[in-house]
Design a protein around this motif. Structure first.
Motif, PDB file in Angstrom:
ATOM      1  N   UNK A 275       0.860  -1.428  -0.142  1.00 31.82           N
ATOM      2  CA  UNK A 275       0.036  -0.010   0.095  1.00 31.82           C
ATOM      3  C   UNK A 275       0.745   1.234  -0.074  1.00 31.82           C
ATOM      4  N   UNK A 276       2.039   1.147  -0.066  1.00 35.63           N
ATOM      5  CA  UNK A 276       3.174   2.298  -0.026  1.00 35.63           C
ATOM      6  C   UNK A 276       3.373   2.836  -1.321  1.00 35.63           C
ATOM      7  N   UNK A 277       4.005   4.010  -1.656  1.00 34.85           N
ATOM      8  CA  UNK A 277       4.410   4.530  -2.903  1.00 34.85           C
ATOM      9  C   UNK A 277       5.288   3.704  -3.676  1.00 34.85           C
ATOM     10  N   UNK A 278       6.167   2.599  -2.985  1.00 36.61           N
ATOM     11  CA  UNK A 278       6.987   1.922  -3.403  1.00 36.61           C
ATOM     12  C   UNK A 278       6.864   0.297  -3.004  1.00 36.61           C
ATOM     13  N   UNK A 279       6.632  -0.706  -3.665  1.00 40.77           N
ATOM     14  CA  UNK A 279       6.794  -1.893  -3.439  1.00 40.77           C
ATOM     15  C   UNK A 279       7.810  -2.892  -3.972  1.00 40.77           C
ATOM     16  N   UNK A 280       7.962  -3.775  -3.323  1.00 43.13           N
ATOM     17  CA  UNK A 280       8.814  -4.944  -3.757  1.00 43.13           C
ATOM     18  C   UNK A 280       8.094  -6.371  -3.681  1.00 43.13           C
ATOM     19  N   UNK A 281       8.503  -7.025  -4.751  1.00 39.72           N
ATOM     20  CA  UNK A 281       7.949  -8.308  -5.103  1.00 39.72           C
ATOM     21  C   UNK A 281       8.881  -9.347  -5.234  1.00 39.72           C
ATOM     22  N   UNK A 282       8.437 -10.457  -4.909  1.00 39.43           N
ATOM     23  CA  UNK A 282       9.493 -11.766  -5.263  1.00 39.43           C
ATOM     24  C   UNK A 282       8.503 -13.026  -5.405  1.00 39.43           C
ATOM     25  N   UNK A 283       8.696 -13.772  -6.021  1.00 42.64           N
ATOM     26  CA  UNK A 283       8.204 -15.083  -6.648  1.00 42.64           C
ATOM     27  C   UNK A 283       8.976 -15.961  -6.846  1.00 42.64           C
ATOM     28  N   UNK A 284       8.319 -17.439  -6.680  1.00 45.87           N
ATOM     29  CA  UNK A 284       8.907 -18.740  -7.353  1.00 45.87           C
ATOM     30  C   UNK A 284       8.033 -19.495  -7.851  1.00 45.87           C
ATOM     31  N   UNK A 285       8.202 -19.927  -9.177  1.00 50.92           N
ATOM     32  CA  UNK A 285       7.307 -20.955  -9.841  1.00 50.92           C
ATOM     33  C   UNK A 285       8.121 -22.571 -10.104  1.00 50.92           C
ATOM     34  N   UNK A 286       7.427 -23.227  -9.176  1.00 49.14           N
ATOM     35  CA  UNK A 286       8.260 -24.533  -8.838  1.00 49.14           C
ATOM     36  C   UNK A 286       8.192 -25.449 -10.221  1.00 49.14           C
ATOM     37  N   UNK A 287       7.325 -25.167 -11.108  1.00 50.63           N
ATOM     38  CA  UNK A 287       7.308 -26.067 -12.372  1.00 50.63           C
ATOM     39  C   UNK A 287       8.066 -25.444 -13.268  1.00 50.63           C
ATOM     40  N   UNK A 288       8.289 -24.262 -13.452  1.00 51.65           N
ATOM     41  CA  UNK A 288       9.257 -23.604 -14.554  1.00 51.65           C
ATOM     42  C   UNK A 288      10.620 -24.137 -13.917  1.00 51.65           C
ATOM     43  N   UNK A 289      10.777 -23.941 -12.555  1.00 53.27           N
ATOM     44  CA  UNK A 289      12.051 -24.223 -12.017  1.00 53.27           C
ATOM     45  C   UNK A 289      12.602 -25.674 -12.128  1.00 53.27           C
ATOM     46  N   UNK A 290      11.660 -26.711 -12.233  1.00 52.27           N
ATOM     47  CA  UNK A 290      11.837 -28.051 -12.456  1.00 52.27           C
ATOM     48  C   UNK A 290      12.029 -28.251 -13.810  1.00 52.27           C
ATOM     49  N   UNK A 291      11.220 -27.745 -14.749  1.00 50.11           N
ATOM     50  CA  UNK A 291      11.324 -27.940 -16.213  1.00 50.11           C
ATOM     51  C   UNK A 291      12.565 -27.576 -16.966  1.00 50.11           C
ATOM     52  N   UNK A 292      13.049 -26.515 -16.499  1.00 46.86           N
ATOM     53  CA  UNK A 292      13.906 -25.741 -17.109  1.00 46.86           C
ATOM     54  C   UNK A 292      15.139 -25.706 -16.548  1.00 46.86           C
ATOM     55  N   UNK A 293      15.477 -26.636 -15.338  1.00 50.82           N
ATOM     56  CA  UNK A 293      16.653 -26.642 -14.929  1.00 50.82           C
ATOM     57  C   UNK A 293      17.685 -27.462 -15.822  1.00 50.82           C
ATOM     58  N   UNK A 294      19.048 -27.136 -15.494  1.00 53.35           N
ATOM     59  CA  UNK A 294      19.942 -27.708 -16.053  1.00 53.35           C
ATOM     60  C   UNK A 294      20.729 -29.022 -15.159  1.00 53.35           C
ATOM     61  N   UNK A 295      21.003 -29.895 -15.618  1.00 52.65           N
ATOM     62  CA  UNK A 295      21.774 -31.138 -15.039  1.00 52.65           C
ATOM     63  C   UNK A 295      23.118 -30.561 -14.228  1.00 52.65           C
ATOM     64  N   UNK A 296      23.415 -30.405 -12.982  1.00 53.38           N
ATOM     65  CA  UNK A 296      24.433 -30.071 -12.245  1.00 53.38           C
ATOM     66  C   UNK A 296      25.064 -28.719 -12.613  1.00 53.38           C
ATOM     67  N   UNK A 297      23.967 -27.941 -12.633  1.00 45.72           N
ATOM     68  CA  UNK A 297      24.211 -26.389 -12.987  1.00 45.72           C
ATOM     69  C   UNK A 297      22.947 -25.575 -12.298  1.00 45.72           C
ATOM     70  N   UNK A 298      23.209 -24.764 -11.425  1.00 39.40           N
ATOM     71  CA  UNK A 298      22.338 -23.871 -10.923  1.00 39.40           C
ATOM     72  C   UNK A 298      21.788 -22.782 -11.853  1.00 39.40           C
ATOM     73  N   UNK A 299      20.688 -22.679 -12.209  1.00 39.85           N
ATOM     74  CA  UNK A 299      20.187 -21.665 -13.250  1.00 39.85           C
ATOM     75  C   UNK A 299      19.354 -20.779 -12.560  1.00 39.85           C
ATOM     76  N   UNK A 300      18.713 -20.920 -11.282  1.00 38.68           N
ATOM     77  CA  UNK A 300      17.700 -19.990 -10.955  1.00 38.68           C
ATOM     78  C   UNK A 300      16.446 -19.918 -11.807  1.00 38.68           C
ATOM     79  N   UNK A 301      16.250 -21.001 -12.298  1.00 39.35           N
ATOM     80  CA  UNK A 301      14.827 -20.710 -13.143  1.00 39.35           C
ATOM     81  C   UNK A 301      13.753 -20.862 -12.239  1.00 39.35           C
ATOM     82  N   UNK A 302      12.990 -20.148 -12.439  1.00 40.36           N
ATOM     83  CA  UNK A 302      11.320 -20.066 -11.766  1.00 40.36           C
ATOM     84  C   UNK A 302      11.555 -18.826 -10.744  1.00 40.36           C
ATOM     85  N   UNK A 303      12.536 -18.451 -10.598  1.00 39.57           N
ATOM     86  CA  UNK A 303      12.847 -17.125  -9.742  1.00 39.57           C
ATOM     87  C   UNK A 303      12.199 -15.956 -10.474  1.00 39.57           C
TER      88      UNK A 303
END
Length: 339
Positions: A275-303
């Motif tokens: 409700x303020x003049x400035x907002x901050x938002x974060x999210x995580x989509x688990x399906x996107x993270x699972x389906x677009x991940x790379x083996x043995x490499x962190x990609x932060x997909x879904x963030x």
């Protein structure tokens, strides 16, 4: 080479990134792509916002009189030359009739160079998806429940081929100003492909989704939880890259556990200083993270992450969505209150 790259990205876009149903099972999958920066930043799917004129695209039960005179335009720079634009507007007819909501979605795949079977170029062509909708919501008498519906006209064009369809959304929203929580049930994209690309009529990307949000009392934070694709519980498919090969060369497919499949239906979001003049938002989509991940490499997909800035009658929202190590997406929204 450049056009081949775009075609490959287009196939990836259709198969994975819309995550509405398994790739190839439906048409008009762009209907499940979020064009709102606020919603994209909160994980991609939120159904309980009542102060955002973009929300009725996803849940028509969120249409209310406070959205009257509000206009929102959004743009997302997606893969390669693929771009997605939306516009939403709400207008209150009068006290007796209430408020109607309309929206336009346009997905542009860019320009392509056509060629015949011998590889001879036949000229350029374009491909795009388009929809226009109108929605209305009704407060069930003597209750805190709202029910709403959208009617959509859909058009999809690839070169000289075109397809038309009709669909509807039905949403239910529980909302009470005295309670810190909200709850929503939505059935989206129920409809029919009227004209087909070829001889085969395809299904629409129908979804059954649930959403909830909770506002903390003494802290300026709102939590959002979404459970989507309930019409198809088994979303997970074995990834060939995760197969185990024994010493004899025999491959054993990846075992998908109940928990691994279940988590793909969830997305989480949190909004600070909503409700303020400035907002901050974060999210995580688990399906996107699972389906677009790379083996043995962190990609932060879904963030996902984003922010919003309010300036009197104008509000600007931005969202950053991490899809893959090779690509990200940025979404911009401008909201104007003409009242």
């Amino acid at each position: 080479m450049y056009n081949m790259k775009r075609i490959i990205l287009l196939l990836l876009f259709t198969s994975f990134n819309l995550y509405s149903q398994v790739g190839g099972e439906s048409i008009y999958n762009f209907l499940n792509l979020s064009g709102s920066a606020r919603q994209a930043a909160l994980g991609g799917k939120v159904f309980t916002l009542i102060d955002d004129v973009n929300q009725p695209i996803w849940n028509p039960a969120a249409i209310n009189d406070n959205l009257d005179g509000k206009l929102a335009v959004s743009f997302m720079n997606y893969l390669a030359d693929v771009s997605f634009a939306t516009a939403s507007y709400a207008h209150k007819i009068n006290e007796k009739i209430g408020t109607f909501h309309t929206s336009i979605n346009y997905l542009n795949f860019g320009s392509f160079v056509g060629a015949d079977g011998d590889g001879v170029e036949t000229g350029g062509f374009r491909a795009y998806d388009f929809s226009i909708s109108i929605g209305y919501s009704y407060n069930i008498p003597n209750s805190d429940f709202y029910i709403g519906s959208n009617l959509k006209v859909i058009n999809s064009v690839i070169e000289n081929y075109s397809s038309f369809g009709l669909s509807t959304d039905i949403g239910i929203l529980y909302y009470n100003e005295q309670n810190p929580f909200r709850f929503a049930l939505v059935m989206r994209n129920m409809g029919y492909q009227i004209t087909v690309f070829d001889e085969e009529r395809e299904k629409l990307p129908t979804q059954f989704d649930m959403g909830a949000s909770y506002k903390l009392q003494n802290v300026p934070i709102i939590w959002y939880l979404t459970l989507d694709n309930l019409q198809k519980w088994e979303l997970a498919i074995s990834n060939p890259s995760n197969s185990v090969i024994d010493i004899d060369g025999n491959a054993t497919e990846e075992n998908i556990s109940f928990l691994d499949n279940s988590i793909r239906h969830f997305s989480l979001g949190v909004e600070l200083f909503s409700e303020s003049a400035f907002n901050i938002r974060l999210g995580y989509n688990f399906r996107r993270a699972k389906e677009l991940m790379l083996v043995d490499k962190r990609t932060f997909s879904g963030f996902t992450a984003g922010f919003g800035i309010k300036m009197k009658k104008i509000k600007f929202d931005y969202a950053f969505s991490k899809y893959h190590s090779a690509t990200n997406a940025s979404t911009f929204s401008l909201n104007i209150d003409f009242n």
